[in-house]
Design an enzyme around this catalytic site. Structure first.
Site, mmCIF file in Angstrom:
data_model
loop_
_atom_site.group_PDB
_atom_site.id
_atom_site.type_symbol
_atom_site.label_atom_id
_atom_site.label_comp_id
_atom_site.label_asym_id
_atom_site.label_seq_id
_atom_site.Cartn_x
_atom_site.Cartn_y
_atom_site.Cartn_z
ATOM 1 N N CYS A 11 0.859 -1.176 0.000
ATOM 2 C CA CYS A 11 0.000 0.000 0.000
ATOM 3 C C CYS A 11 0.898 1.229 0.000
ATOM 4 O O CYS A 11 2.090 1.147 0.288
ATOM 5 C CB CYS A 11 -0.904 0.017 1.231
ATOM 6 S SG CYS A 11 -2.109 -1.322 1.266
ATOM 7 N N GLY A 39 -0.311 -0.001 -5.013
ATOM 8 C CA GLY A 39 -1.644 -0.519 -4.756
ATOM 9 C C GLY A 39 -2.628 -0.032 -5.794
ATOM 10 O O GLY A 39 -2.692 1.161 -6.066
ATOM 11 N N ASN A 114 0.294 1.304 5.859
ATOM 12 C CA ASN A 114 0.986 0.377 4.971
ATOM 13 C C ASN A 114 1.649 -0.700 5.816
ATOM 14 O O ASN A 114 2.429 -0.397 6.708
ATOM 15 C CB ASN A 114 2.041 1.124 4.145
ATOM 16 C CG ASN A 114 2.938 0.203 3.328
ATOM 17 O OD1 ASN A 114 4.094 0.521 3.091
ATOM 18 N ND2 ASN A 114 2.434 -0.924 2.895
ATOM 19 N N GLY A 115 1.325 -1.968 5.527
ATOM 20 C CA GLY A 115 1.948 -3.066 6.261
ATOM 21 C C GLY A 115 0.917 -4.051 6.761
ATOM 22 O O GLY A 115 -0.281 -3.929 6.498
ATOM 23 N N CYS A 252 12.065 -4.473 4.738
ATOM 24 C CA CYS A 252 11.765 -5.522 3.758
ATOM 25 C C CYS A 252 12.694 -5.386 2.551
ATOM 26 O O CYS A 252 12.650 -4.382 1.839
ATOM 27 C CB CYS A 252 10.311 -5.409 3.322
ATOM 28 S SG CYS A 252 9.870 -6.518 1.964
ATOM 29 N N TYR A 258 11.532 -5.244 -5.820
ATOM 30 C CA TYR A 258 10.287 -5.233 -6.597
ATOM 31 C C TYR A 258 9.339 -4.088 -6.287
ATOM 32 O O TYR A 258 8.866 -3.404 -7.184
ATOM 33 C CB TYR A 258 9.556 -6.563 -6.383
ATOM 34 C CG TYR A 258 8.177 -6.651 -6.997
ATOM 35 C CD1 TYR A 258 8.020 -6.898 -8.364
ATOM 36 C CD2 TYR A 258 7.042 -6.499 -6.220
ATOM 37 C CE1 TYR A 258 6.744 -6.993 -8.928
ATOM 38 C CE2 TYR A 258 5.768 -6.593 -6.773
ATOM 39 C CZ TYR A 258 5.628 -6.837 -8.122
ATOM 40 O OH TYR A 258 4.375 -6.932 -8.668
ATOM 41 N N SER A 299 10.211 -4.091 -13.175
ATOM 42 C CA SER A 299 11.233 -4.224 -12.139
ATOM 43 C C SER A 299 12.410 -5.099 -12.549
ATOM 44 O O SER A 299 13.403 -5.170 -11.830
ATOM 45 C CB SER A 299 10.604 -4.762 -10.850
ATOM 46 O OG SER A 299 9.795 -5.876 -11.108
ATOM 47 N N ASP A 361 14.157 -11.349 -14.504
ATOM 48 C CA ASP A 361 12.915 -10.964 -13.840
ATOM 49 C C ASP A 361 13.188 -10.853 -12.349
ATOM 50 O O ASP A 361 14.228 -11.310 -11.852
ATOM 51 C CB ASP A 361 11.816 -11.995 -14.114
ATOM 52 C CG ASP A 361 10.409 -11.404 -13.944
ATOM 53 O OD1 ASP A 361 10.307 -10.223 -13.567
ATOM 54 O OD2 ASP A 361 9.432 -12.132 -14.194
ATOM 55 N N ASP A 362 12.223 -10.239 -11.625
ATOM 56 C CA ASP A 362 12.446 -9.983 -10.203
ATOM 57 C C ASP A 362 12.182 -11.203 -9.332
ATOM 58 O O ASP A 362 12.743 -11.316 -8.242
ATOM 59 C CB ASP A 362 11.582 -8.815 -9.728
ATOM 60 C CG ASP A 362 10.102 -9.049 -10.018
ATOM 61 O OD1 ASP A 362 9.482 -9.857 -9.310
ATOM 62 O OD2 ASP A 362 9.575 -8.425 -10.951
ATOM 63 N N CYS A 447 14.835 -7.535 6.347
ATOM 64 C CA CYS A 447 14.083 -8.775 6.549
ATOM 65 C C CYS A 447 14.104 -9.582 5.267
ATOM 66 O O CYS A 447 13.766 -9.067 4.195
ATOM 67 C CB CYS A 447 12.642 -8.462 6.951
ATOM 68 S SG CYS A 447 11.608 -9.942 7.144
ATOM 69 N N CYS A 450 10.921 -14.303 3.835
ATOM 70 C CA CYS A 450 10.264 -15.042 2.757
ATOM 71 C C CYS A 450 11.257 -15.911 1.985
ATOM 72 O O CYS A 450 10.864 -16.835 1.283
ATOM 73 C CB CYS A 450 9.547 -14.084 1.810
ATOM 74 S SG CYS A 450 10.570 -12.750 1.171
#
Length: 478
Positions: A11, A39, A114-115, A252, A258, A299, A361-362, A447, A450
């Protein structure tokens, strides 16, 4: 039916405070337009005209929701906040449009967020047991309730925000407007970016990315520190840092890979330069004998340029994106049976025919989009396709705002690199090593859960995107 081309966006938040009453809705419009990449489900603006809040919010892109007529109906004022939304929690409906507005005993508040909170379910359960009635299925309303509850107990809105932060865990960058103050806050981990600047007219502006400051002619001042609360009001600018230093910084890393626009600078690091470094690293770690390097718009383009710089292989444009289609778009119906990748992207045959291609690609999430892009290039005559990804393989869900809520659909969880290459039709495949992520941004805290599973916070019990809708359905069935 909404067709997802890749990862879903974040967002974007935007807010400003002016020394004089002005047409701020038009300014916020341009700021949100610059943040549209974060977003595309919905957007909204709330204007503060001497304590009277006026708003317009709806589903759709900024240019669709804010027609000239809609903007003209918003009054002049000294403060305004805006938001563009992609909902990683909660459905895509008008109730979830932000900024969220609250009227309470001590005044009014408009909140843009946002988050994602990692403890949202527990907090919401506590609030509902105490009598709170929720109208949305987003984390943002939970934050609004907690700030409002604290405001009834404290002397100022900034004290309420600070007390609320004691309860919140996870990712949140906030822009909040009361009758007299504009307040910005960034979570103690600094998961999501937030910065502020100033225009020549003396308007202070807060935004998710510095590109939005440039869009309205504001000069960048600085990023908020993780845990910082910044208060703009009658007493000037006050920085509150009681939450700073409580946690190690965990921005992040995918903001650089991205989410963010390449012309943004986040925490002192150029997004464009970070992507160039990713391409250079890929060229060293996964070289290829090829004739041309191309990127998947948008990206993947900077990383492709970096790969070309490092490898000496010519950089070229091999894929063109339909500029009238965002990262998501609406299909005309299943009966059309159109390949949505072909609608969004087309290959330039003159660039790739009879050539060995390095395709950058990203990310690869499920692999379906990558396979279709490779097929496009094959049909355009590419002799070889060596795919390189400017991020490591996705192996874990994200609980902080990236729309990855399950391991079951992640291709890297089910297949080796070689198997994935075969499945998407590439001659070879290489990912950015996890160990090199810090190189992208100079080693400062980030972070990468993922990719490596090292979560900075407690892992939520219920991780489903529609968890609040499900809870509501279960209650109705009782």
């Amino acid at each position: 039916m909404v067709i997802t081309m890749s990862l879903q966006e974040e967002c974007g938040v935007f807010g400003l405070i002016s020394p004089e009453s002005a047409d701020l809705a038009g300014v916020v419009y341009y700021g949100l337009y610059a943040l549209q990449h974060r977003g595309q489900e919905s957007c909204g603006i709330v204007v503060n005209d001497d304590g009277v809040f006026s708003s317009h919010k709806d589903l759709g892109l900024v240019s669709e929701v804010f027609s000239p007529d809609a903007l003209s109906r918003l009054p002049k004022g000294k403060m305004a906040v805006g938001h563009v939304r992609y909902g990683t929690t909660g459905g895509n409906n008008r109730n979830n449009c932000q900024p969220i507005e609250v009227n309470h005993q001590k005044g009014k508040m408009a909140l843009a967020h946002n988050g994602n909170l990692s403890n949202a379910v527990r907090l919401r359960d506590q609030l509902e047991l105490s009598g709170a009635i929720f109208h949305t299925t987003s984390d943002t309303e939970t934050i609004a309730y907690i700030i409002t509850r604290e405001r009834l107990r404290t002397a100022s809105i900034e004290d309420a925000v600070s007390k609320a932060m004691d309860s919140l865990d996870g990712a949140y960058s906030l822009v909040l407007m009361s009758a007299q103050k504009l307040i910005c806050a960034r979570d103690p981990y600094g998961f999501r970016p937030l910065c502020y600047g100033k225009t020549p007219e003396g308007i202070y502006v807060a935004a998710s990315e510095s590109c939005a400051l440039k869009a309205i002619g504001a000069e960048f001042v600085r990023d908020l520190e993780p845990g910082e609360i910044l208060v703009f009001g009658p007493q000037g600018i006050v920085s509150r840092r009681e939450h700073c230093g409580k946690q190690k910084k965990k921005l992040c890393i995918f903001e650089y890979i991205y989410f963010a626009r390449p012309d943004s600078v986040i925490d002192g690091v150029s997004v464009h330069e970070a992507r160039i470094r990713a391409g250079r690293i890929l060229a060293k770690e996964h070289p290829a004998e090829a004739d041309i390097v191309i990127g998947v718009p948008d990206s993947g383009l900077d990383a492709a340029l970096g790969f070309s710089m490092e490898s000496g292989i010519d950089y070229g444009i091999g894929l063109i994106k339909n500029k009238y289609i965002g990262r998501t778009f609406i299909s005309p119906g299943q009966s059309a049976r159109l390949d949505q990748v072909r609608i969004k992207l087309s290959a330039i045959e003159e660039s790739v025919r009879d050539r060995r291609v390095v395709l950058i690609d990203d990310s690869i999430v499920r692999g379906t989009t990558s396979g279709r892009i490779v097929k496009l290039l094959r049909e355009a005559g590419a002799k070889e396709i060596h795919m390189r990804i400017s991020s490591p393989p996705f192996l874990n869900p994200c609980y902080y705002g990236t729309d990855i809520d399950s391991r079951e659909n992640l291709i890297a969880c089910r297949h080796s690199v070689e198997e994935t290459a075969r499945l998407i039709g590439a001659d070879s495949l290489g990912y950015l090593p996890v160990s090199q992520l810090g190189t992208l941004i100079g080693g400062c805290g980030y972070c990468s859960a993922c990719f490596d599973g090292n979560y900075p916070t407690e892992v939520p019990v219920d991780t489903r995107k529609d968890r609040f809708e499900r809870k509501l359905s279960e209650k109705r069935a009782e």
